[in-house]
Scaffold this motif. Structure first.
Motif, short mmCIF file in Angstrom:
data_model
loop_
_atom_site.label_atom_id
_atom_site.label_comp_id
_atom_site.label_asym_id
_atom_site.label_seq_id
_atom_site.Cartn_x
_atom_site.Cartn_y
_atom_site.Cartn_z
N GLN A 283 0.76 -1.07 -0.07
CA GLN A 283 0.15 0.14 -0.09
C GLN A 283 1.04 1.15 0.05
O GLN A 283 0.33 2.47 -0.21
CB GLN A 283 -0.82 0.00 1.41
N TYR A 284 2.07 1.05 0.34
CA TYR A 284 2.92 2.20 0.41
C TYR A 284 3.08 3.24 -0.70
O TYR A 284 3.06 4.43 -0.43
CB TYR A 284 4.60 1.96 0.92
N ARG A 285 3.40 2.94 -2.01
CA ARG A 285 3.61 3.70 -3.02
C ARG A 285 2.70 4.39 -3.21
O ARG A 285 3.01 6.00 -3.46
CB ARG A 285 4.12 2.93 -4.30
N SER A 286 1.39 4.28 -3.39
CA SER A 286 0.24 5.01 -3.63
C SER A 286 0.12 6.26 -2.64
O SER A 286 -0.11 7.33 -2.82
CB SER A 286 -1.12 4.59 -3.95
N LEU A 287 0.22 5.79 -1.17
CA LEU A 287 0.29 6.60 -0.04
C LEU A 287 1.23 7.89 -0.10
O LEU A 287 1.24 8.86 -0.24
CB LEU A 287 0.01 5.86 1.22
N VAL A 292 1.32 11.14 1.65
CA VAL A 292 1.20 10.48 3.03
C VAL A 292 2.61 10.20 3.62
O VAL A 292 3.43 9.44 2.70
CB VAL A 292 0.24 9.35 3.04
N ARG A 293 2.82 10.36 4.85
CA ARG A 293 4.16 9.92 5.38
C ARG A 293 4.03 8.56 6.00
O ARG A 293 2.96 8.46 7.02
CB ARG A 293 4.53 10.99 6.45
N VAL A 294 4.95 7.66 5.77
CA VAL A 294 4.71 6.35 6.35
C VAL A 294 5.92 6.10 7.24
O VAL A 294 7.06 6.32 7.02
CB VAL A 294 4.58 5.32 5.43
N PHE A 295 5.67 5.51 8.41
CA PHE A 295 6.94 5.17 9.40
C PHE A 295 6.95 3.65 9.96
O PHE A 295 5.86 3.14 10.01
CB PHE A 295 6.86 6.06 10.74
N GLU A 296 8.02 2.88 10.12
CA GLU A 296 7.88 1.62 10.30
C GLU A 296 8.65 1.67 11.76
O GLU A 296 9.59 2.29 12.01
CB GLU A 296 8.86 0.85 9.55
N TRP A 297 8.12 1.15 12.83
CA TRP A 297 8.63 0.99 14.37
C TRP A 297 9.74 0.13 14.29
O TRP A 297 10.01 -0.82 13.80
CB TRP A 297 7.50 0.40 15.10
N ASP A 298 10.66 0.73 15.00
CA ASP A 298 12.21 0.00 15.07
C ASP A 298 12.16 -1.01 16.25
O ASP A 298 13.00 -1.88 16.10
CB ASP A 298 13.17 1.10 15.36
N GLY A 299 11.19 -1.01 17.17
CA GLY A 299 11.35 -1.95 18.09
C GLY A 299 10.57 -3.38 17.68
O GLY A 299 10.35 -3.48 16.68
N THR A 300 10.45 -4.20 18.91
CA THR A 300 10.12 -5.49 18.39
C THR A 300 8.54 -5.69 17.94
O THR A 300 8.49 -6.23 16.86
CB THR A 300 10.07 -6.50 19.97
N MET A 301 7.60 -5.03 18.62
CA MET A 301 6.29 -4.98 18.02
C MET A 301 5.53 -3.72 18.53
O MET A 301 5.67 -3.40 19.68
CB MET A 301 5.66 -6.27 18.20
N ILE A 302 4.67 -3.07 17.35
CA ILE A 302 3.98 -1.93 18.03
C ILE A 302 2.53 -2.55 17.60
O ILE A 302 2.27 -2.70 16.52
CB ILE A 302 4.28 -0.55 17.34
#
Length: 372
Positions: A283-287, A292-302
């Motif tokens: 889904q990222y590219r169209s967003l 739209v700004r997309v962030f991925e969590w660096d930790g174990t699990m959000i």
């Protein structure tokens, strides 16, 4: 895609949810024009299938470190009743501790009712997470009764990031009504409780909120989520654990971003369900193309499921942005209409972005792709 440091500022506030002026000549002669706030309430009530309640106290609880001790303390203090609706009630150390408290309370004459999803699975789940104590205090969150949320520090596995709420006031009766609906749907019978009417419940604060009790028959939260995107004028900040939205929802986000709304989405980089990340990234590219700004969590699990709009509104609970949560599951969320509470959630979101990596388009690769 390449990483970029996350921005970390809360935008300045102005009154949100602006709706165009209505004039009497656009209405039938007998209809008085509604105020903007009244129109917003009408839109949200019809979308959510529930009315907002005033006079509540809401406390934001982050992660197992704040949620679990609050749950245990409230359960130990129970005098009359405990009602729990829970997706997972794990037979681990934390689960056994909660079970011991419940058995002790039951032996002392406290009424205890428990509903949990004994099978689980991908579709048609009871995915709710709520605890109601003495018809006075309720907890609604994304956390289950499971030590998984505490991580395994001895093995270097961090605790999961999640968000919950402690609720007091008239809204507690709405959480209890959602529990009763599930219990009856499974052939159960409610224990004899006081069951105060919402209007008779003593106020505990000044916060306005409503319960979003989604079932496969009503898809309440899906409608509300789409309406909220349309009402956003400044920012829409989303945290979601299993991001697999419908095309309709993605397009609504794209439209908002193109209209100048600051749309940010925070999702896990790694997940307890391994294939989810691969699906989410489709889904990222169209967003990203739309701003739209997309962030991925660096930790174990959000694992949090939150949405924040214009410093005025928030949703916190169990609903993920995917087909199962919107259409197939029983879910439970709280819609909060209180700037002070929303501000707390905004600060938590900004802090989360400081522990996340922003996903950006590789412009050269993108240009080459367009030329092919």
């Amino acid at each position: 895609a390449a990483p970029k440091a996350a921005a970390n500022s809360v935008p300045p506030r102005a009154f949100a949810f602006i709706i165009g002026r209505m004039t009497t000549d656009t209405l039938l002669p007998f209809a008085a024009p509604k105020t903007r706030n009244a129109l917003i309430e009408q839109v949200m009530s019809r979308a959510a299938g529930s009315h907002s309640r005033y006079g509540n106290r809401i406390e934001v609880l982050l992660d197992s470190t704040e949620n679990f001790p609050a749950w245990e303390a409230a359960l130990r203090a129970a005098q009359e009743s405990v009602c729990i609706e829970m997706y997972i009630f794990a037979p681990d150390e934390f689960g056994r501790r909660i079970r011991a408290i419940l058995l002790d309370k039951l032996a002392k004459g406290v009424k205890v009712a428990l509903v949990y999803d004994w099978l689980g699975g991908l579709f048609s789940r009871n995915h709710r997470k709520s605890l109601i104590i003495d018809e006075h205090t309720a907890f609604v969150s994304g956390l289950c009764i499971s030590a998984a949320w505490e991580g395994k520090p001895a093995k270097g596995i961090e605790a999961w990031r999640d968000t919950g709420l402690a609720l007091q006031g008239p809204i507690v009766q709405d959480v209890l009504a959602a529990f009763e609906d599930t219990l009856i749907s499974q052939g159960g019978t409610m224990p004899p409780l006081k069951r105060y009417e919402n209007e008779d419940a003593m106020p505990a604060g000044s916060t306005r909120a409503r319960v979003l009790a989604t079932t496969p028959a009503n898809i309440n939260t899906m409608r509300l989520d789409l309406n909220i995107i349309g009402l956003a004028t400044q920012n829409l900040w989303i945290t979601d654990a299993y991001f697999m939205p419908t095309r309709m929802y993605v397009q609504a986000l794209i439209n908002a971003a193109k209209a100048g709304v600051d749309v940010r989405i925070l999702v896990p980089r790694t997940s307890d369900i391994k294939w989810i990340g691969t699906v989410s990234r489709t889904q990222y590219r169209s967003l990203l193309d739309a701003g739209v700004r997309v962030f991925e969590w660096d930790g174990t699990m959000i694992h949090a499921k939150t949405a924040l709009v214009d410093g005025q509104w928030a949703r916190v609970g169990s609903t993920n942005l995917n087909f199962s949560s919107w259409y197939a599951n029983r879910e439970l969320d709280i819609s909060i209409e209180d700037p002070a509470t929303v501000y707390q959630l905004e600060r938590a979101f900004i802090n989360d972005l400081n522990h996340a990596t922003e996903v950006i388009l590789n412009e050269q690769a993108h240009a080459e792709l367009k030329e092919e």
